[in-house]
Write an enzyme that holds these catalytic residues in place. Structure first.
Site, short mmCIF file in Angstrom:
data_model
loop_
_atom_site.label_atom_id
_atom_site.label_comp_id
_atom_site.label_asym_id
_atom_site.label_seq_id
_atom_site.Cartn_x
_atom_site.Cartn_y
_atom_site.Cartn_z
N TRP A 1 -28.10 -8.90 48.52
CA TRP A 1 -28.37 -8.95 47.09
C TRP A 1 -28.34 -10.43 46.76
O TRP A 1 -27.28 -11.06 46.80
CB TRP A 1 -27.28 -8.18 46.36
CG TRP A 1 -27.55 -7.92 44.92
CD1 TRP A 1 -28.41 -6.98 44.39
CD2 TRP A 1 -26.93 -8.57 43.80
NE1 TRP A 1 -28.36 -7.02 43.03
CE2 TRP A 1 -27.48 -7.98 42.63
CE3 TRP A 1 -26.00 -9.58 43.66
CZ2 TRP A 1 -27.09 -8.38 41.36
CZ3 TRP A 1 -25.62 -9.97 42.39
CH2 TRP A 1 -26.17 -9.37 41.25
N CYS B 1 -24.13 -7.27 48.52
CA CYS B 1 -24.35 -7.29 49.97
C CYS B 1 -23.40 -6.31 50.65
O CYS B 1 -22.27 -6.11 50.20
CB CYS B 1 -24.06 -8.67 50.52
SG CYS B 1 -25.04 -9.96 49.76
N HIS C 1 -24.82 -7.45 7.24
CA HIS C 1 -24.58 -8.88 7.39
C HIS C 1 -25.66 -9.53 8.25
O HIS C 1 -25.44 -10.61 8.80
CB HIS C 1 -23.19 -9.13 7.98
CG HIS C 1 -22.09 -8.60 7.12
ND1 HIS C 1 -21.84 -9.08 5.85
CD2 HIS C 1 -21.22 -7.58 7.31
CE1 HIS C 1 -20.84 -8.40 5.32
NE2 HIS C 1 -20.45 -7.47 6.19
N ARG D 1 -25.75 0.76 46.64
CA ARG D 1 -25.14 -0.36 45.91
C ARG D 1 -26.15 -1.43 45.56
O ARG D 1 -25.83 -2.36 44.85
CB ARG D 1 -24.03 -0.97 46.76
CG ARG D 1 -22.98 0.07 46.98
CD ARG D 1 -21.83 -0.44 47.73
NE ARG D 1 -20.85 0.62 47.79
CZ ARG D 1 -19.67 0.50 48.30
NH1 ARG D 1 -19.30 -0.65 48.78
NH2 ARG D 1 -18.84 1.51 48.33
N GLU E 1 -29.77 -0.47 31.04
CA GLU E 1 -29.74 -0.62 32.49
C GLU E 1 -30.61 0.39 33.23
O GLU E 1 -31.14 0.04 34.28
CB GLU E 1 -28.30 -0.61 33.03
CG GLU E 1 -27.58 0.69 32.91
CD GLU E 1 -26.19 0.67 33.55
OE1 GLU E 1 -25.96 -0.09 34.49
OE2 GLU E 1 -25.33 1.43 33.08
N GLU F 1 -21.42 1.32 24.96
CA GLU F 1 -21.63 1.94 26.27
C GLU F 1 -23.01 2.62 26.31
O GLU F 1 -23.74 2.55 27.29
CB GLU F 1 -20.50 2.95 26.54
CG GLU F 1 -20.70 3.87 27.73
CD GLU F 1 -20.86 3.15 29.06
OE1 GLU F 1 -20.65 1.94 29.14
OE2 GLU F 1 -21.25 3.83 30.03
N ASN G 1 -20.86 -11.24 53.18
CA ASN G 1 -20.80 -10.76 51.81
C ASN G 1 -19.90 -11.72 51.04
O ASN G 1 -18.78 -11.98 51.47
CB ASN G 1 -20.22 -9.34 51.78
CG ASN G 1 -20.08 -8.80 50.37
OD1 ASN G 1 -20.73 -9.29 49.45
ND2 ASN G 1 -19.24 -7.80 50.20
N GLY G 2 -20.37 -12.25 49.93
CA GLY G 2 -19.55 -13.18 49.15
C GLY G 2 -20.31 -14.47 48.89
O GLY G 2 -21.54 -14.52 49.02
N LYS H 1 -24.14 -1.64 42.61
CA LYS H 1 -23.03 -0.75 42.21
C LYS H 1 -21.69 -1.48 42.21
O LYS H 1 -20.88 -1.29 41.33
CB LYS H 1 -22.98 0.43 43.18
CG LYS H 1 -21.92 1.46 42.85
CD LYS H 1 -22.27 2.22 41.60
CE LYS H 1 -21.22 3.23 41.18
NZ LYS H 1 -21.37 3.58 39.76
N LYS I 1 -26.23 1.82 28.74
CA LYS I 1 -26.88 2.82 29.59
C LYS I 1 -28.40 2.75 29.41
O LYS I 1 -29.16 2.79 30.37
CB LYS I 1 -26.40 4.23 29.24
CG LYS I 1 -25.04 4.59 29.76
CD LYS I 1 -25.07 4.87 31.24
CE LYS I 1 -23.81 4.54 31.99
NZ LYS I 1 -23.16 3.29 31.88
C1 F6R Z 1 -22.71 0.28 34.03
C2 F6R Z 1 -21.81 -0.05 35.11
C3 F6R Z 1 -21.24 -1.42 35.15
C4 F6R Z 1 -19.80 -1.37 35.72
C5 F6R Z 1 -19.25 -2.79 35.90
C6 F6R Z 1 -17.81 -2.77 36.37
O1 F6R Z 1 -23.15 1.60 34.08
O2 F6R Z 1 -21.57 0.74 35.97
O3 F6R Z 1 -21.26 -2.03 33.91
O4 F6R Z 1 -19.00 -0.64 34.85
O5 F6R Z 1 -20.03 -3.48 36.83
O6 F6R Z 1 -17.68 -2.04 37.55
P1 F6R Z 1 -16.30 -1.43 38.00
O7 F6R Z 1 -15.95 -0.37 37.03
O8 F6R Z 1 -16.55 -0.90 39.38
O9 F6R Z 1 -15.31 -2.54 37.98
#
Ligand code: F6R
Length: 614
Positions: A76, A2, A509, A27, A493, A486, A102-103, A609, A490
């Protein structure tokens, strides 16, 4: 997550609020709303819409509401589905109080039952609506406005940042903050309000970040700031430089692509910054040279991509500083047994500096008076304000939800920091640190060149071919294992392809049973000869079972290269920096697959984000 934006001042508010919300749009959200105080009727007017901000903008074509005080929100969903009804603002029974939030109000069930018993009627399923109703009843029972607010915050549990616009107080707005960020931009006869200063970047550089557990009563030219007991707080106004230009796509189809291609620059800037800051580094990080010399263990905390960076960096600290490093998944950290140790240091890693789980882990360590620091990309973030010290990656704003250049600059900074600690401890020399900086610059070059070498074939051939697969397995060993994690993240997501990651040694295993021609296996190599040989055996195991191998290999790894169905060959770099060298290419490949599939790359479904709820 949010976002909240507000305005009070000489101008009309709607255009500003909508612009602010649009800036924070990246975001992620699922509905939006706006409320203002009508200068004509002196009543609260509002509009809400499900989905994109443009749906809300369309509503204004028929009902062009506006006023000099306005609040807006993008939501959100956490409590209640995404719907127009659940979109903010929310109101009290008489629609004289409007709230954007927000929260999460954790005790909303209990408060709602009490309010319902007192005849309050609720219109939404959100936790936010209780704030408006509770405030409505408290304003009736308290003699002063401030008294009602102090009582309000004493009853709310959870994390929250909210703006309150009230019909009966037409010259002021209320801002309340606990754990979620909130700030005020001070203009000329106007105040800009927001959960993030990006909402008003370019309008003013004078910013007041509300301290945790505080509230502010704001008019167009005054701010009164109080703690949750109602005691006055000083106004610590800061001058902050935020360039909105950095938030534009600059001709690229997606922010993610722009950010992938900016990585060489970002790594250079990060190395340049760290090199310049080397002399004052312990001051910046809030520790002393003696503390570093005595340091026995380093603890890294983070979520998602930042956690993956920490997992890779574990090898940096252990192999370069010759001391144990522990990596904690911040979302689990507070629920695990905790053993206090001396001579340890806790570093929270977070692109945004706002991730609720990481922030709470940091707060837990702070509350035990143990040394903390944060590595983040956002200078104005809550973690920077709350950690014992901080180090800033110089990635520049990262807008796409999927983290790219933040990840590579985290690795850069952590590799540098491991060397800087080793220097302080007398393990390496000043010239070794200089060589490490050069190694990072070489890797930045490799990262960019490998994208350049393969981008035509990826975009025109391989993305199409691999977009058809429904699932994939990712394998690595040592540093290339967290890097494989990682990479799998990617692909999940942004391309919504189910991706499972394993340390390659675990294959036999259990996961080997999954190997078939329909499940491509991404394998990330390593330059260490022993690890390479082990990875080679794993690749042979896959091949012998008819598996399809996509291999990221290093120059000269001929046997591995020959096993691949698709291979990317990367020039050799310092072995610990192998993952950083492969980063750009991996991201570009995954990006191209997602593009081929027509996915919403910059704003993947269900994701946000800045994850400011736990
Ligand atoms: C994936 C991604 C998320 C963030 C995670 C932590 O591409 O961006 O997995 O890495 O939400 O976010 P930060 O780094 O802002 O604490």
């Amino acid at each position: 997550m949010c976002s909240v934006v507000g305005y009070i001042g000489k101008n009309y508010s709607r255009a500003f609020v909508m612009e602010g919300l649009a800036r924070l749009e990246y975001r992620g959200y699922d509905s939006a709303g706006f409320a203002c105080l009508s200068p004509e009727s002196h009543r609260l007017l509002y509009a809400k819409a499900e989905g994109r901000l443009s749906n809300l903008a369309k509503k204004f074509e028929q009902t062009p509401i506006d006023g000099h005080l306005g609040i807006g929100h993008t939501r959100w969903s956490t409590h209640g589905v995404s719907s127009e009804n659940n979109a903010h603002p929310h109101f009290d029974c008489e629609k004289r109080i409007s709230v954007v939030h927000n929260g999460i109000i954790e005790n909303h069930h209990e408060l709602k039952s009490k309010l319902q018993a007192g005849d309050h009627v609720f219109y939404s399923d959100t936790d936010t609506e209780i704030v408006a109703h509770l405030f409505e009843s408290l304003l009736l029972t308290h003699q002063t406005f401030k008294g009602a607010i102090v009582d309000l915050v004493s009853q709310l549990e959870g994390a929250y940042a909210f703006l309150v616009l009230m019909q009966d107080f037409p010259d002021q707005m209320l801002l309340v903050r606990k754990r979620s960020p909130l700030c005020i931009g001070i203009g000329d006869d106007e105040m800009f309000l927001g959960s993030d200063l990006l909402g008003f970047a370019g309008r003013t550089d004078k910013v007041l970040f509300l301290p945790d557990e505080s509230f502010a009563i704001v008019t167009r030219d005054t701010i009164q700031l109080y703690d949750f007991k109602g005691a006055s707080l000083p106004l610590n106004v800061q001058t902050v430089d935020v360039r909105w230009m950095d938030f534009e796509k600059q001709g690229h189809e997606h922010y993610m692509l722009k950010e992938i291609l900016e990585q060489k620059r970002a790594i250079h800037d990060t190395v340049g910054f760290l090199h310049g800051a080397s002399g004052q580094i312990w001051d910046l990080l809030g520790v002393s040279s003696d503390f570093i010399k005595q340091l026995h263990k380093i603890n890294l905390m983070g979520c998602g991509t930042s956690w993956h960076a920490a997992r890779i960096a574990q090898f940096f600290f252990e192999e370069i500083c010759l001391m144990p490093a522990r990596v904690h998944l911040a979302s689990e950290f507070r629920f695990m047994p905790f053993f206090t140790e001396t001579n340890t240091w806790y570093i929270a890693i977070s692109q945004s500096g706002e991730t609720a789980d990481t922030l709470e882990a940091l707060r837990m360590i702070n509350s035990m008076k143990l040394p903390t620091a944060t590595l983040t990309n956002v200078a104005s973030s809550t973690m920077v304000r709350e950690a014992g010290g901080f180090l800033l990656t110089q990635a520049g704003p990262e807008v796409a939800v999927a983290s790219t250049k933040a990840f590579s600059t985290q690795l850069t900074a952590l590799y540098w920091l491991a060397h800087r600690i080793a220097l302080e401890k007398g393990i390496i020399s000043e010239s070794d640190l200089g060589r490490a900086e050069e190694d990072l610059l070489v890797v930045a070059e490799v990262l960019e060149n490998t994208i350049e070498n393969y981008k035509f074939d990826i975009a025109n051939k391989w993305a199409k071919q691999y977009a058809h697969y429904k699932r994939a397995i990712f394998l690595g060993r040592h540093t290339s294992y967290p890097f494989a994690m990682e990479s799998a993240l990617k692909l999940k997501e942004i391309a919504y392809i189910f991706s499972q990651c394993y340390p390659a040694g675990e294959l036999k295993h259990g996961p080997l049973a999954l190997v078939d021609a329909e499940t491509p296996i991404f394998l990330f190599s390593h330059q260490d000869e022993l690890i390479y040989q082990k990875l080679l055996s794993n690749a042979q195991e896959v091949k012998a079972r008819g598996g399809h191998l996509i291999i990221f290999a290093f120059d000269g790894q001929t046997e591995l290269i020959e096993l691949a169905n698709l291979v990317f060959v990367i020039p050799r770099v310092k072995p610990l920096l192998g993952p950083l060298a492969m980063t750009g290419l991996m991201q570009f490949f995954v990006y191209s697959i997602a593009k081929e599939l027509g996915c919403a790359i910059d704003k993947p479904r269900n994701l946000a984000k800045s994850v400011t709820v736990e």
